[in-house]
Design a protein around this motif. Structure first.
Motif, PDB file in Angstrom:
ATOM      1  N   VAL A  47       0.882  -1.110   0.147  1.00 55.94           N
ATOM      2  CA  VAL A  47       0.032   0.094  -0.028  1.00 55.94           C
ATOM      3  C   VAL A  47       1.117   1.241   0.007  1.00 55.94           C
ATOM      4  CG1 VAL A  47      -1.886   1.426   1.350  1.00 55.94           C
ATOM      5  CG2 VAL A  47      -1.713  -1.065   1.348  1.00 55.94           C
ATOM      6  N   PRO A  48       0.759   2.335  -0.855  1.00 58.85           N
ATOM      7  CA  PRO A  48       1.658   3.221  -1.201  1.00 58.85           C
ATOM      8  C   PRO A  48       1.391   4.429   0.146  1.00 58.85           C
ATOM      9  CG  PRO A  48      -0.245   3.669  -2.610  1.00 58.85           C
ATOM     10  CD  PRO A  48      -0.330   2.221  -1.992  1.00 58.85           C
ATOM     11  N   LYS A  49       2.299   4.761   0.380  1.00 53.67           N
ATOM     12  CA  LYS A  49       2.539   5.807   1.930  1.00 53.67           C
ATOM     13  C   LYS A  49       1.573   7.212   1.372  1.00 53.67           C
ATOM     14  CE  LYS A  49       6.292   4.386   4.474  1.00 53.67           C
ATOM     15  NZ  LYS A  49       7.675   4.681   4.739  1.00 53.67           N
ATOM     16  N   ASN A  50       1.709   7.506   0.073  1.00 55.42           N
ATOM     17  CA  ASN A  50       1.268   8.897  -0.434  1.00 55.42           C
ATOM     18  C   ASN A  50      -0.265   8.460  -1.027  1.00 55.42           C
ATOM     19  OD1 ASN A  50       0.661  11.479  -1.093  1.00 55.42           O
ATOM     20  ND2 ASN A  50       1.867  11.535  -2.874  1.00 55.42           N
ATOM     21  N   HIS A  51      -1.219   8.742  -0.184  1.00 58.06           N
ATOM     22  CA  HIS A  51      -2.562   8.397  -0.685  1.00 58.06           C
ATOM     23  C   HIS A  51      -3.177   9.672  -1.429  1.00 58.06           C
ATOM     24  CE1 HIS A  51      -6.738   6.725   0.612  1.00 58.06           C
ATOM     25  NE2 HIS A  51      -6.081   6.175  -0.692  1.00 58.06           N
ATOM     26  N   THR A  52      -3.662   9.387  -2.476  1.00 55.06           N
ATOM     27  CA  THR A  52      -4.058  10.341  -3.560  1.00 55.06           C
ATOM     28  C   THR A  52      -5.534  10.454  -3.781  1.00 55.06           C
ATOM     29  OG1 THR A  52      -4.070   8.780  -5.491  1.00 55.06           O
ATOM     30  CG2 THR A  52      -2.151  10.017  -5.243  1.00 55.06           C
ATOM     31  N   GLY A  53      -6.328   9.871  -2.795  1.00 58.73           N
ATOM     32  CA  GLY A  53      -7.721   9.908  -2.536  1.00 58.73           C
ATOM     33  C   GLY A  53      -8.151   9.680  -1.175  1.00 58.73           C
ATOM     34  N   VAL A  54      -9.472   9.223  -0.953  1.00 58.14           N
ATOM     35  CA  VAL A  54      -9.920   8.938   0.300  1.00 58.14           C
ATOM     36  C   VAL A  54     -10.589   7.462   0.175  1.00 58.14           C
ATOM     37  CG1 VAL A  54     -10.252  11.064   1.332  1.00 58.14           C
ATOM     38  CG2 VAL A  54     -12.272   9.994   0.124  1.00 58.14           C
ATOM     39  N   ASP A  55     -10.231   6.516   1.118  1.00 58.88           N
ATOM     40  CA  ASP A  55     -10.972   5.237   1.020  1.00 58.88           C
ATOM     41  C   ASP A  55     -12.199   5.252   1.891  1.00 58.88           C
ATOM     42  OD1 ASP A  55      -8.989   4.480  -0.689  1.00 58.88           O
ATOM     43  OD2 ASP A  55      -7.793   3.394   1.075  1.00 58.88           O
TER      44      ASP A  55
END
Length: 304
Positions: A202-210
């Motif tokens: 899982v990438p550390k920089n999240h480009t959205g919201v889950d």
């Protein structure tokens, strides 16, 4: 027939002529001395005028700063305030100027007393009156300038006029051109930005919201627009990209897609189902908003 003068008479007349000439020389010397004193008075007046102009320039500078505070930073205004408070002592300038004027007046009195004569006394009185008037004028101007500076307050920068960040500008631009609704109801399991994932994939920089939801939950279009991408490849798994103007919205990790590339959809239309495809650790919707391909925090656009 002209009378012949004796030797004694010739000596007496010579002495009278010599005495008269001496008196003329003394008068000329006194006049020159008076003229020299007048020159000193002119120089003193010039110094006073320079001090007054200097005070007016300082007041004008303060006035410009007060009425143009939006141009300057808070740090700059604080430095100006500090300089005006400590580096320039107007009271000290005033006292020094007053002392210099008094010293010049005393010197004029002493020299005029040595010269004597009715004409010199008249000039001395005129000079004293003129100097007193100049002294009073300087006192009043300096007192007024000091009072105005003390009463002047440098305004604090208005927060409403401070420049906003690029991110805030982008958010306002999106809000002004596009309306949004919630794509699903659920709990946000991972926010936008930096995070500390428990899984290395899982990438550390999240480009959205889950948004966590049950498998198969219907996803509706948050905005209307054109489906510019309907794909099953990559870390997003089954995902859609819907474009409206400069704004694009991505719906990722879906279980099923209800629309295809090229379709024109309306806001609120069912477009997919919640799933866990691609690089996912459980059923959820990855909801992403972009402005000209620059990712924006969805929670700053709408309430999720």
């Amino acid at each position: 027939m002209e009378r012949t003068l004796s030797v004694e008479e010739k000596i007496r007349r010579a002495e009278e002529i010599y005495a008269r000439r001496q008196g003329v020389n003394q008068t000329r010397t006194a006049t020159v001395a008076v003229n020299n004193e007048n020159r000193k008075d002119i120089k003193l007046l010039k110094k006073m005028i320079i001090q007054i102009i200097f005070s007016l320039l300082i007041y004008f500078t303060i006035y410009i700063i007060q009425n143009n505070n939006y141009i300057f930073s808070e740090d700059f205004l604080n430095k100006v305030n500090e300089i005006l408070s400590y580096d320039i002592n107007f009271i000290e300038i005033y006292e020094n100027l007053k002392q210099n004027v008094q010293q010049n007046i005393n010197q004029i009195k002493n020299k005029d007393g040595a010269i004597g004569g009715a004409e010199i006394n008249t000039i001395e009185q005129d000079n004293l009156i003129q100097n007193n008037e100049q002294d009073n004028m300087v006192d009043n101007n300096i007192d007024n300038t000091v009072q105005e500076i003390n009463n002047t307050q440098i305004s604090e920068p208005n927060i409403d006029t401070m420049p906003i960040s690029q991110e805030e500008q982008d958010v306002e631009r999106i809000k002004s051109t596009t309306t949004f609704i919630k794509p699903i109801e659920g709990i946000i399991s991972s926010k936008f930005g930096q995070r500390e994932p428990t899984t290395s994939t899982v990438p550390k920089n999240h480009t959205g919201v889950d948004i966590a939801a049950n498998m198969g939950t219907k996803i509706i279009a948050s905005t209307g627009g054109e489906v510019v991408l309907a794909s099953e490849e990559g870390d997003y798994g089954k995902h859609l990209k819907i474009q409206v103007g400069e704004v694009s919205v991505i719906y990722a990790h879906c279980n099923n897609l209800y629309v295809k590339q090229g379709d024109i959809i309306s806001q609120g239309q069912e477009i997919a189902e919640v799933g866990s495809t691609g690089n996912s650790t459980g059923p959820h919707l990855h909801f992403e908003i972009r402005l000209s391909e620059k990712v924006i925090d969805p929670e700053k656009i709408l309430e999720l």
